[in-house]
Structures are given as C-alpha cells and as structure tokens.
Design a protein around this motif. Structure first.
Motif, PDB file in Angstrom:
ATOM      1  N   MET A 115      67.930  50.834  17.332  1.00  0.00           N
ATOM      2  CA  MET A 115      68.319  51.943  18.190  1.00  0.00           C
ATOM      3  C   MET A 115      68.232  53.236  17.390  1.00  0.00           C
ATOM      4  SD  MET A 115      71.519  50.163  20.034  1.00  0.00           S
ATOM      5  CE  MET A 115      71.767  51.443  21.233  1.00  0.00           C
TER       6      MET A 115
ATOM      7  N   VAL B 263      58.452  53.695  15.830  1.00  0.00           N
ATOM      8  CA  VAL B 263      58.830  53.369  17.214  1.00  0.00           C
ATOM      9  C   VAL B 263      60.250  52.789  17.229  1.00  0.00           C
ATOM     10  CG1 VAL B 263      56.494  52.939  18.042  1.00  0.00           C
ATOM     11  CG2 VAL B 263      57.804  51.073  17.048  1.00  0.00           C
ATOM     12  N   TYR B 264      60.920  52.965  18.342  1.00  0.00           N
ATOM     13  CA  TYR B 264      62.272  52.425  18.507  1.00  0.00           C
ATOM     14  C   TYR B 264      62.338  51.552  19.747  1.00  0.00           C
ATOM     15  CZ  TYR B 264      64.414  54.971  14.704  1.00  0.00           C
ATOM     16  OH  TYR B 264      64.765  55.403  13.457  1.00  0.00           O
ATOM     17  N   ALA B 265      63.040  50.406  19.631  1.00  0.00           N
ATOM     18  CA  ALA B 265      63.137  49.483  20.764  1.00  0.00           C
ATOM     19  C   ALA B 265      64.308  49.832  21.670  1.00  0.00           C
ATOM     20  CB  ALA B 265      63.294  48.050  20.256  1.00  0.00           C
ATOM     21  N   GLU B 266      65.265  50.613  21.176  1.00  0.00           N
ATOM     22  CA  GLU B 266      66.528  50.884  21.886  1.00  0.00           C
ATOM     23  C   GLU B 266      67.230  49.588  22.259  1.00  0.00           C
ATOM     24  OE1 GLU B 266      67.834  53.686  21.735  1.00  0.00           O
ATOM     25  OE2 GLU B 266      66.047  54.710  21.012  1.00  0.00           O
ATOM     26  N   SER B 267      67.184  48.648  21.338  1.00  0.00           N
ATOM     27  CA  SER B 267      67.846  47.353  21.535  1.00  0.00           C
ATOM     28  C   SER B 267      67.962  46.722  20.157  1.00  0.00           C
ATOM     29  CB  SER B 267      66.998  46.474  22.451  1.00  0.00           C
ATOM     30  OG  SER B 267      67.373  45.124  22.330  1.00  0.00           O
TER      31      SER B 267
ATOM     32  N   LYS C 246      60.419  42.702  23.295  1.00  0.00           N
ATOM     33  CA  LYS C 246      60.110  44.108  23.068  1.00  0.00           C
ATOM     34  C   LYS C 246      59.597  44.308  21.642  1.00  0.00           C
ATOM     35  CE  LYS C 246      62.446  47.487  25.632  1.00  0.00           C
ATOM     36  NZ  LYS C 246      63.742  48.092  25.980  1.00  0.00           N
TER      37      LYS C 246
END
Lengths: 336, 311, 355
Positions: free
Chosen positions: A170, A198-202, A208
C-alpha cells in the motif's frame, strides 16, 4: 409465527450462554498467569503468527529467548485492529514483564495500554510513535531503506535490460521507505537503469501481485523487488513461469527463495528476530533503556541481504563495497 | 504496443477465470431458485482442498478432483439446509462462508504445525499451448497459451448454455426456478432439481477456488479468495443470470482491473494516485450498470421457500 | 396448550442447536488434539468473567447491533444491503474528518461528528438506492462495488488529507470522543463507550419506525409485495430510496461510533473491516427484528470476544469459533431438531394410516 420461532430460539441461545458462564466461569482464573522469573508476551497484528513476514520473525526471536534465556513466552494473534488493546491488556494484567506489539499498527494501542500499566514494559516494532515514546516503552525500528538500497544495487547490476521494477503493498510511508532505498540503490549502481514503481493497494491479493509482475516483465523489466506481503507471492508465481536466469525476483522480510528457488536473486532480510531477542535479553538483564527508539540498520545486521542468493560474485563484491560505505556513513540512504 | 496488449489480455484472463467459474456455479443454483451467497465459502474450500491434495499427491488434477468433491460436500450442506429443511437461503449461504473460512484456516494450522498458509504447491497447473492457434499474434500468446483451468472455464460457459437452454434437464431446472408449482404439477421434482443445481454450483465454484491456489497462485492462506466470491455474485447479476452474460461481466471486470494495473506501469500514477486508480474497476462496473445494463430480473422463485403442495 | 407445547419444543430445539454447534467445535478440537473442556471454560469464563472482559464483550457487541439493524431494516423493504461494510467505512471517515479538522466545544463536537458520520453513510447508501429505484440496477452489485471504493477512498484520505502522509491519523480531539469516564471505570478500563447506549436507542428507533409509523408500514409493505403496494398508492421507488438511506445512516453511525469511541483514530487498511458481513449474519439470525438483532449480537459478540480468550488461555485457534458459529446458524436456521422430529412423527403417522 415464523418470527416468534426465531425469537424463541435466540432467547434460548442467550440463556445457555449465560448459564454456561455460571458453571464454567471462575475455574480458569489465574491459569494464564506467567510462570518463571521473567515473562514475555507477544501480540501479532492481523497478519497472524506464521505470516512468513515480520510477525513470524518477531516470534522466532522471542522463542529463541525462551530456549536460550529460559524466559516464559506467550504469543497471541489479533483478528481485528480493535483487538490490539484488549490483547495487550490481557498480558499486562497477567503481569508479564515485557509485552511486544508487532507492527506499526500498534502505534496508538501501545501508548494507550502503557499509560494504564505503568509497571509493565512494552515494546513496539516498526514505529517510533512519532517521537513521543512513553517512559515504559521502547520503540524498535529498522532501516528498511538501507537493506532495500543493497537490493537495489544487486538489481541495478544484474539487469540486462536496464529496467527494474518495484511492487509495493500500500502506498504508505512504511512501504515508501523500501521504494526510496531501492530506487536510490539502483541509480547509484547503474545510472542508466530505470525503476518502474507500482502499488497493489493491498497486502493480500496475490492475483494482483502476479498481474503487476506480468505487466512489469512484459514492459521490459527483468528484475522485480517487492515489499507487498501476500501480494508479493504473485510475483514469485509469475517469475517462475518465465525463463530462469533471465528474469529475477527479489524477496522481502525473510528469505523467500523457497517460493521460486531458481528465480530468486536474493531477499532483503529484516532481522526482526534479532531485535526481539536482543531487546528481550536486555530487558531480562535489566540493561534495557526505555523511553527511546532503538534503530536497527546494516551496521547491526538488523537488515541486509539473505545469505542464500543467486547474485553473481562480481556483483556481490560491489554490494559489499556499498554496504561498507553505508556503514561508514559515506552514503546516506534516503527514506522518503 | 503488442506487449502492452498482451499484458492487458493476460491480466484480464487471470482475473476473470475464477470469477467465470464461480459465477457459472451461482448461475445453476440461482436459476433453480436457490440464492447462493456462499460462493465465497465454496471457492475457499475448493482452493484449500486442491492445494493440500496437490501437494500430497504431486498432481494438480487429483487436487482439482478432490477440490470439486469438497465443494460438492459443502454445497450439500447448503442444499440440505435450504431445500430439505427450508432454511432461509441467505442465512445458510452466510453460514457456509463462515464455515469454510473457519474450517480451512483451522485445518491449515492443524496440518502444518500452526502455519498461516500451506507450503508451496510445486506441482501446479502449467500453461498449455494449443497447436496452430498459439501462433496467432497476441491471442496466441495469451488466450491459446494459458492454464487448463481457463480452458475449462471457457468450455463450461458453452456447456452451461447448451445444458440450460438446449436440454430437457436445463428446461426443467429453469422451470423450477421460475414456477416451481407448475413444474411440480408437470411432474418435475423440485427438490431433486434444486439439489442437483446447488451441488453443481459447489463443483464449479470449487474449480474457481482451485484456479486461485493451484494455477494463478501456488498456496492456500486465509486471504487466497479474499472477496472474489462476492465479485462473482456481482458478475452473475451483471450478466443477468445468463452464461454468456456472466462471461462478459467477468471479462469486463477483469479487463478493468487489467487497465488499472497496467496503467500504473504506464506511469499514470504521476497524474492519478494509485488508491484512486485502484477504484477504477469498481467505478467502471457501476457506470456500465447505470448506463447500459440497467434492470436485472432475478429468477422469479428465487429465495422463496418451496413446500410441496402449498401454494 | 398447543402454543405452549410448541414454545417449549422451540426452546429445546434451539438449546440442542447450540449444543450441537459446540459439539461440532469440540470434535474439531479433539481431532487435532486440543482440550475442548478447557477451551470452552476459557471462552465462557471470559464473556462475563471480569468487569473488563465484560466491557470488551459489550464493546464488540456495539457495532454488531448497528450493522445488524442496518441490514435488517433494508431486508424489511426487500433490499439486500450488502454494502453496510462500505457505509461503515465512510461513516468512520467522515467522523474522523470532523473529529480532527473541526474545533468545537465538547459534547457539540461529538454530536456533530456523529451526525456527519450518519449522513455520510446515508449518502453512500443513496447511490445504490437511487440506481435501483431509477435504473433498476440490482443493489447487491452496486453495494459490493461501493464497499471497495469506500475502502480505497478512506485510505487515500488518511494518507493525503487527514495526516501528513502517514499510515494513520493522530487521535481525534478529546472534545469529539464518546468515551466517558464512568463507563470506562465501571468496566475496569475496557473501552465501553456511549455507542452502546446509542445502539440500544437505534434498536428502539428501528422498532418504532417499522412497527409504529405509517412510513414503517409502507416500507414493510413494499418489502412483502411491491406490486400490491404500488397498486395501493405507495411509491415503491420512494420507499426504496428512504429505506437505503436510513439503513446506510445506521451503518454510517456504526462507523462513527467505532471511530469516536473504540479507536479514536483512523488508519489505512488493506481489507474491509468485516463488520458489515457479520451484520448480515446477525440480522438474519435475529429474524430481522430489532430485539432479535440485539440478542444475536450478544451471542455473536460474546462468542467472538470469548474466542480470543480461548486462544489465550487454552491455545486453541480462534477459527474454531467461526466453525461453531456457522454450525449454530445452520442448525437454528434449518430448525433442524424440530424438523427431524416432525418428519419422524409424520412418517409414523403415515405408517399407522397405512396399517
């Protein structure tokens, strides 16, 4: 009629619960109380004890203390963020001497409980509590950026395409530290290389993670580093489906090479176990300085690259050189 | 450019495969008149069982079969509760989700010495390239060179369509979901049809779960399924309870996710924060529904108790 | 006479359901080498064992009552509000905003934060309500999507607006807190707060609304038979929108109460809180009645908080509680004991008649 049937059932359910309390109640009082002359309690965040990440590592440290120093150890998993306070409180009421809260998510719970139980000592991992550390708390932090810098050096010198990738869990300062250190390491070692971030936000969606890794590799990157917990598992699944020796993944927190033995370049290992053991030892011997932040970096072997690695000897030599420069203070690694 | 399209398509396939399978499962159950909120739980039990059995037997196919059996068994509980004992279908589905979540994590801890996840599944599904077709640009490298589970999912879309609309069995199943009393009068056993439909949903959803633990990923943990069962329910409704509708809805959602993820690699995060970009698939779905898809009519008898002879 | 007999058998069958549920849990424990007696002793011992345990149980129950009421109310109008989760997140976010960014005198500050949280939840639920009423879009999909949007929005706001690029916000101003000393002292330091009282009030509100007002009558009528209600001159669309907004408002209030009472700060989260989904189970087990919701929240909250203690004292994994709870839901929902009894007697009757 239907409703009444339901309500009747519920009343009954509640009654039984209350009755059972009457019968089974007080029996277990004092059972949880600590034995031995020094006792430790450890509360995990919602990741759980065996998360193959910092909770597990922290637990390894206190388990080592249990064996080597004969301290009494008990660990408790948290199921929700709301559980942190009651779980810490349980240990404090048990009069445990040192109580660990693992992870930055404890940054409000630890001060709150420490305030109520002045006689217990508390320790938190991965947060300095914004500098306001109570007098019965020690804050343990890691220079994740230094370890990530070395991972960046390894990546920058290994890449053939001059493109490397970073997958974050995140977008938060805790993870930005990894990104900042890694990017700086790549740039220092190989100015021609670019880093795609890049960020998965998880922290849990492995699908993902695999998709992001796919996009990064397809976009030209050949080494990808992650600081994304369970999301990172997807990185290893993706790299495994590609040509060994050409595509690489770098693990985080613990040695992750078992996830893709042929494709794991190295792992940025965060020795939470070293920290929890050391601090527990100092607390037992009475030498622990409270109300302060203890910061573990390359110098203390608190962070570093895993011993088990596929980094080529030439690259490894340069990684070592950079490591010495950081320890000597010749290079300051950015953390933002 | 080609590589971008490949990434987009590959991610779409990756994301939609489990959704298609679980939503198709839900389709059978709901078309027979039984709501299946328990898809999440059915996927979970399938993911868990197939991972563990694959690890122990060294064959993902045996794992998949075991996963299907486990999915059917859990669905059987849902069928017994809702069809035989007339339990509220939503309540039972919620219970199925709780049961699967508790049971699988408990078993992982019991089997692997307190671990939070299974060991790595070494013998997982690998890509199958289809001769000739695999040489088509973009499509060949993605759609025709992918996991067997994706082929299974796509084939099942056609099979489901055929079974539901072209066979007497399918006609009966739909009749039971629309007008159970009329169907019963015509000699169709509502109870039998609903049992079969719910069990099929368990089998399909379990294959979707297996895709997550033995094809896309390679382990099982508490977060392996992480809400995909609910997205599958959304895809089922979005697809208007029709097989090709489900395929379209799942592909749409998968493609939106692919866009939001690949967008980051393109560097869109310079302009849009990644938290906002991550909302994209969810926003697009709402917009698509509000703008183009609109009204959705569930099978008429869905969720209603059925007691023989009562009207 | 018959009524009494029925009620007795219901009681017995529910008792058996619970015993069966716990038995299933015990078998699971025995099979993996845990001591079920010690485990259950620890579980029940902690629900009301000490003042602070009891306090934490009440604290666990509070959001469940709100979430259950929210789901139940929507159900009564024929709507499945699976979006309580997101409405709760948004309510908490809005309350955090008020608690951190506004400077107001005590009491008033808390009231404003609660009201804003409620409104935020209502507005969040208005979107699926409107789409359902105007475009006929199924509320379940929109709600599921809105849940995730709420989560990411909240994370974004925590990092970029409510804190200086941090993982969590500062604590809210004390003037906005709904923790009160007398409750905290009463329960030996547990985080019981005024939210518990608000939850009871909300249950009374929903009861009065549903069963004592014309609006409530319309809401229920629409839930039972939309076309007949339309024919009788009620606006189905209007009632759908109102129902979703009240339901969302209650969920938003739950989020606000959790923030202002239990946590007093907001942090970024990788996943949804799960309270909304628990609320579905609570509402359904409580037969969508306010009283039922309160009772099932007690059972649910007691088991969950007790489960933590079970893990602590007896070392049994918390997941056993989920298994036990799921089994109890199934047995109670299917009313399995009674039905088996009925079947047997029916069969007997049939045999007798045949002979």
């Amino acid at each position: 009629m239907q409703m009444k049937r339901w309500l009747g059932s519920l009343v009954a359910v509640s009654l039984v619960a209350t009755l059972a309390v009457g019968c089974g109640g007080n029996k277990d009082k004092d059972k949880g109380t600590a034995k031995g002359d020094f006792s430790v309690g450890l509360v995990t965040d919602t990741g759980g004890l065996n998360d193959e990440s910092f909770n597990q590592s922290a637990n390894m440290g206190v388990q080592k203390a249990k064996n080597d120093l004969k301290v009494d150890v008990k660990a408790q998993e948290s199921k929700k963020d709301e559980d942190y306070v009651p779980n810490l409180t349980r240990f404090a009421k048990d009069k445990r001497n040192l109580i660990w809260g693992i992870g930055f998510k404890f940054d409000k719970a630890i001060p709150e409980v420490a305030e109520k139980f002045k006689d217990s000592k508390f320790a938190i991992v991965d947060s300095n509590l914004g500098g306001k550390i109570p007098s019965n708390v020690v804050a343990v932090t890691f220079k994740d950026e230094e370890g990530s810098f070395l991972a960046g050096v390894a990546a920058g010198l290994t890449t053939k395409s001059n493109q490397v990738g970073f997958i974050g869990g995140m977008s938060s300062p805790t993870i930005k530290k990894f990104e900042a250190g890694f990017t700086a390491g790549v740039k220092q070692a190989n100015p021609k290389a670019t880093v795609k971030v890049v960020y998965a936000e998880s922290f849990s969606d492995a699908t993902k993670g695999r998709s992001l890794a796919k996009s990064l590799y397809d976009g030209g990157a050949d080494v990808v580093y992650h600081a994304a917990g369970g999301v990172g598992k997807g990185l290893f699944d993706e790299v495994k489906s590609r040509q060994a020796g050409k595509y690489w993944a770098i693990g985080v927190d613990m040695d992750q090479s078992r996830l893709a033995p042929e494709h794991t370049l190295t792992s940025m290992v965060k020795r939470v176990d070293v920290a929890t053991f050391e601090i527990t030892k100092q607390a037992k011997e009475g030498t622990l300085k409270l109300g302060t932040e203890v910061n573990f970096g390359l110098k203390d072997d608190g962070v570093g690259l895993s011993k088990n690695s596929k980094i080529s000897p030439e690259v490894m030599k340069q990684v070592e050189e950079f490591k010495q420069k950081i320890i000597k203070g010749e290079i300051t690694v950015p953390s933002k | 450019m080609l590589s971008t399209m490949t990434s987009l398509l590959e991610t779409t396939i990756l994301y939609s495969t489990p959704l298609i399978l679980a939503a198709l499962g839900g389709l059978f159950s709901e078309r027979s008149g039984v709501i299946n909120i328990g898809l999440e739980g059915l996927m979970t039990i399938g993911a868990f069982t197939s991972a563990v059995v694959s690890i122990n037997t060294g064959s993902p196919w045996i794992g998949l079969l075991a996963g299907i059996v486990a999915g059917i068994l859990l669905a059987l509980i849902h069928a017994i509760a809702t069809v035989t004992f007339n339990a509220d279908q939503t309540v039972s589905g919620v219970a199925i989700n709780f049961l699967a979540a508790g049971l699988t994590v408990y078993l992982v801890k019991a089997l692997y010495d307190g671990a939070g996840q299974t060991p790595v599944v070494d013998s997982k599904f690998t890509e199958w390239a289809i001769p000739v077709l695999k040489d088509i640009p973009v499509l060949g490298d993605t759609l025709f060179n992918t996991s067997p589970i994706t082929y299974i999912a796509l084939i099942l879309v056609f099979v489901s369509y055929f079974v539901l609309y072209r066979t007497p069995f399918g006609m009966r199943l739909r009749a039971v979901g629309e007008h159970p009393h009329a169907a019963e009068t015509a000699g169709v056993s509502v109870v039998k049809m609903r049992y079969i439909a719910v069990l099929i949903s368990g089998a399909f959803a379990a294959v979707g779960g297996a895709a997550l633990s033995t094809s896309i990923g390679s382990e099982f943990s508490a977060t392996t399924v992480a809400g995909q069962g609910f997205i599958a329910i959304a895809a089922l409704i979005f697809g208007k309870w029709k097989p090709f509708g489900v395929l379209g809805a799942a592909a749409f959602f998968g493609f939106s996710v692919a866009l939001s993820l690949t967008g980051q690699v393109w560097g869109l995060t310079k302009y849009v924060p990644s938290e906002i970009l991550t909302m994209l698939p969810y926003l697009l779905t709402i917009l698509a529904l509000a703008g183009f898809v609109g009204r959705a009519n569930a099978p008429a008898a869905i969720g209603k108790l059925y007691e023989k002879g009562s009207r | 006479m018959i009524g009494k007999l029925n009620r007795n058998s219901t009681l017995i069958s529910s008792l058996i359901s619970i015993v069966l549920g716990m038995l299933v849990g015990a078998i699971a424990m025995l099979l993996s080498g845990y001591d079920p007696i010690a485990a259950y002793g620890a579980l029940f011992g902690s629900i009301f064992g000490s003042a602070s345990d009891m306090g934490e149980t009440l604290r666990t129950i509070t959001p469940l009552i709100f979430a259950g009421l929210s789901v139940a109310l929507a159900f009564r109008t024929g709507l499945f509000n699976i979006g309580v989760e997101g409405q709760l997140v948004i309510g908490g976010l809005a309350a955090a905003f008020v608690g951190l960014k506004l400077d107001l005198p005590p009491v008033l500050h808390a009231i404003v934060a609660l009201v804003v949280g409620t409104l935020a939840g209502a507005i969040w639920a208005l979107i699926p309500g409107l789409l359902k009423a105007i475009r006929g879009v199924h509320e379940v999909i929109v709600c599921i999507m809105m849940n995730w949007i709420a989560l990411f929005l909240s994370n974004y706001m925590v990092g970029k607006v409510l804190s200086n690029n941090s993982d969590s916000t500062e604590k809210i101003h004390p003037s906005a807190s709904i923790r009160v000393d007398f409750l905290t002292d009463l329960f030996d330091g547990a985080r019981v707060h005024l939210g518990l009282i608000l939850a009871i009030l909300a249950a009374i509100f929903v009861y009065v609304l549903l069963f004592k007002t014309k609006l409530g009558y319309e809401l229920r009528a629409v839930g039972l038979n939309p076309s007949a209600s339309e024919y009788a001159g009620m606006s189905v669309k209007r009632n759908i929108i109102i129902s979703m907004m009240i339901s969302g408002g209650i969920a938003g209030l739950a989020g606000a109460v959790e923030l202002l009472g239990t946590n007093e700060y907001l942090s970024i989260n990788a996943s949804l809180p799960g309270t909304g989904f628990d609320g579905i189970a609570v509402a359904l087990l409580g037969a969508n009645t306010p009283m039922g919701v309160v009772l099932s929240s007690m059972l649910f909250g007691g088991l969950f908080n007790g489960g933590n203690n079970m893990q602590y004292v007896a070392g049994v994994p918390f997941e056993v509680i989920r298994i036990v709870f799921a089994t109890i839901i199934l047995f109670v929902a299917a009313n399995i004991v009674k039905q088996v009894g009925n079947r047997k007697s029916r069969k007997k009757k049939g045999e007798n008649a045949g002979a």
